[in-house]
Write a protein that holds these residues in place. Structure first.
Motif, PDB file in Angstrom:
ATOM      1  N   ILE A 150      61.976  15.396  70.686  1.00  0.00           N
ATOM      2  CA  ILE A 150      63.080  15.545  71.631  1.00  0.00           C
ATOM      3  C   ILE A 150      63.714  14.158  71.725  1.00  0.00           C
ATOM      4  O   ILE A 150      63.087  13.220  72.213  1.00  0.00           O
ATOM      5  CB  ILE A 150      62.587  15.992  73.021  1.00  0.00           C
ATOM      6  CG1 ILE A 150      61.604  17.163  72.911  1.00  0.00           C
ATOM      7  CG2 ILE A 150      63.773  16.311  73.920  1.00  0.00           C
ATOM      8  CD1 ILE A 150      62.162  18.399  72.269  1.00  0.00           C
ATOM      9  N   GLU A 274      60.497  17.931  77.173  1.00  0.00           N
ATOM     10  CA  GLU A 274      59.352  18.188  76.291  1.00  0.00           C
ATOM     11  C   GLU A 274      58.294  19.021  77.011  1.00  0.00           C
ATOM     12  O   GLU A 274      57.773  20.015  76.460  1.00  0.00           O
ATOM     13  CB  GLU A 274      58.744  16.855  75.852  1.00  0.00           C
ATOM     14  CG  GLU A 274      57.506  16.996  74.974  1.00  0.00           C
ATOM     15  CD  GLU A 274      56.765  15.670  74.792  1.00  0.00           C
ATOM     16  OE1 GLU A 274      55.631  15.715  74.283  1.00  0.00           O
ATOM     17  OE2 GLU A 274      57.305  14.613  75.173  1.00  0.00           O
ATOM     18  N   SER A 287      58.704  12.698  72.372  1.00  0.00           N
ATOM     19  CA  SER A 287      60.085  12.451  72.799  1.00  0.00           C
ATOM     20  C   SER A 287      60.393  10.966  72.708  1.00  0.00           C
ATOM     21  O   SER A 287      59.506  10.124  72.791  1.00  0.00           O
ATOM     22  CB  SER A 287      60.287  12.953  74.234  1.00  0.00           C
ATOM     23  OG  SER A 287      59.253  12.468  75.079  1.00  0.00           O
TER      24      SER A 287
END
Length: 481
Positions: A150, A274, A287
């Motif tokens: 992410i 996330e 992330s």
């Protein structure tokens, strides 16, 4: 006949000078009040065509505090137009295979929008509902697993997110969050305390919302009497997830809320997304944030979020004195004018605009967009000159849409309470320790319009006592001009 006309003109000027002298004496009488002991008071009042009417220390550089927001917001309105909007894009790179695995990353492209995920514009825009919409868009695309990460793209803004001259005691609290490439929930989290324990005991920290992954909090907040107010402050660096809360809160049977600044909002949002995807059964490989941009050809869009129009953002910034909004606008001004979304570029743009308006460059020192920095200085004379320059372009009716109306809106809704001139003033207030300011426009009892800037710096008796005297000054100006 000519002699009579000359005599009348001379008498008119003499009466006017006597009236101004009388006004100055009364103003100085108010300023002699011990509320201003050891303070510097500056006052500039001008007609809207530029004539100086009142000049008390008007060429002394003083700290404007949040009154400075008028400069940032009016320049942003002039540069972008009232209908400008920020857009935050959510999508992905790579491909989705037949099993629903994304061979790539979920990408969030920040625009610096200070309203993203803010419930100020309705619950549908809250961070929780925004997060739900993002997750739903990922599901709708058929993504069941993310092989990548992410990733939040923050390249719209460069350099530091927080003004280097802000006090350390401010930057971990909600009003000192700075402006980031991606902001959400106005970069604030709430700490909920149980405040119904005996006076002197440590308050119990119940929970935090939004829940920030990897956050470590230590509370030393003590309970004091019911009417002692919020005297608790959060301390910690912007990029660090360890914070300490010190000070006191009042005894209360209900929960007491303290607001903090989210550490590293872009990464925090990526963390939260996330975790939310994991709850939905969609795993990823972590992330992160990135300063690099992405080509349009490599980006597949899932959902986009538009901010409210700029005129609404500016009204909220000035009415409720929201620092984040002005810092985001300052950096956006740098991005538009110099393709550099840094504080430095934004400040350079502001300085250029002020000097182009004929304001002497040595009469101001601008350090941020919101007025939180105690290093901001501006003379009252230069501030009223700025107000007049904007007036000549837009007129007072347009300006009044963006300046809080005394007795009606914003941080001045209770100013001049029950005074006859109350609703004839449109003023942006500013206050930090030992500083109280009011800047804007007003119409006197005679119907004439004026620009005004009042500043009190380094007073030691507290803002409440200074405010009482400031109200007397405002009422006197209304009655006598």
């Amino acid at each position: 006949m000519i002699r009579l006309w000359i005599l009348c003109a001379v008498l008119s000027i003499a009466n006017q000078n006597q009236g101004q002298s009388n006004l100055s004496q009364k103003l100085n009488g108010i300023i002699d009040n011990n509320a201003f002991e050891y303070a510097t008071v500056g006052l500039s009042v001008k007609t809207l065509d530029g004539e100086n009417v009142v000049d008390i220390n008007a060429d002394k550089k003083l700290i404007p505090a949040s009154s400075l927001k008028l400069v940032t917001t009016f320049l942003a309105l002039k540069e972008f137009g009232k209908d400008y909007t920020f857009t935050t894009h959510i999508g992905y790179n790579g491909k989705i295979d037949r099993a629903g695995t994304l061979q790539g990353d979920i990408i969030i492209i920040g625009s610096g929008d200070p309203t993203f995920g803010s419930s100020r514009y309705g619950e549908g825009n809250s961070w929780k509902n925004t997060l739900t919409k993002v997750v739903d868009s990922i599901k709708k695309a058929g993504i069941t697993c993310v092989d990548g990460k992410i990733e939040v793209k923050t390249h719209v803004f460069q350099g530091q997110a927080i003004c280097p001259s802000w006090p350390y005691s401010d930057i971990a609290n909600y009003y000192g969050s700075g402006a980031w490439g991606l902001n959400f929930n106005e970069n604030k989290y709430n700490l909920y305390f149980s405040a119904n324990v005996p006076e002197g005991d440590i308050a119990t920290l119940d929970y935090i919302s939004p829940e920030i992954p990897n956050m470590h909090l230590r509370s030393e907040v003590v309970i004091k009497g019911p009417k002692t107010g919020d005297n608790a402050y959060i301390y910690g660096d912007p990029f660090h997830y360890s914070k300490i809360i010190r000070g006191s809160i009042p005894y209360s049977k209900s929960q007491f809320v303290i607001k903090g600044a989210i550490p590293n909002p872009p990464l925090s949002f990526a963390f939260i997304l996330e975790k939310e995807l994991e709850r939905a059964g969609i795993k990823s490989n972590g992330s992160n944030t990135s300063k690099t941009s992405i080509k349009k050809s490599e980006f597949s869009s899932l959902i986009s979020f538009k901010s409210p129009p700029l005129y609404r953002i500016i009204q909220e910034a000035n009415y409720e004195s929201i620092n984040l909004y002005c810092e985001a606008l300052l950096r956006k001004l740098g991005w538009k004018s110099k393709k550099d979304g840094s504080f430095e570029a934004g400040l350079e743009f502001v300085e250029d605009q002020l000097t182009d308006m004929g304001i002497p460059e040595n009469s101001f020192n601008i350090n941020d967009g919101s007025g939180l920095s105690p290093r901001n200085t501006l003379t009252p004379h230069s501030f009223t000159s700025f107000i007049n320059a904007v007036y000549l372009e837009w007129g007072s009716e347009t300006m009044m849409k963006y300046i809080p109306h005394v007795g009606v809106s914003g941080t001045v809704r209770n100013l001049m309470n029950k005074k006859s001139g109350q609703k004839k003033f449109y003023l942006k207030s500013g206050s930090i320790g030992g500083v109280l300011t009011y800047t804007g426009l007003f119409q006197s009892k005679s119907g004439k319009e004026y620009s005004i800037c009042f500043m009190s710096n380094n007073h030691s008796k507290g803002n409440r006592r200074v405010r009482i005297q400031a109200e007397k000054i405002l009422q006197l100006l209304y009655n006598q001009l």
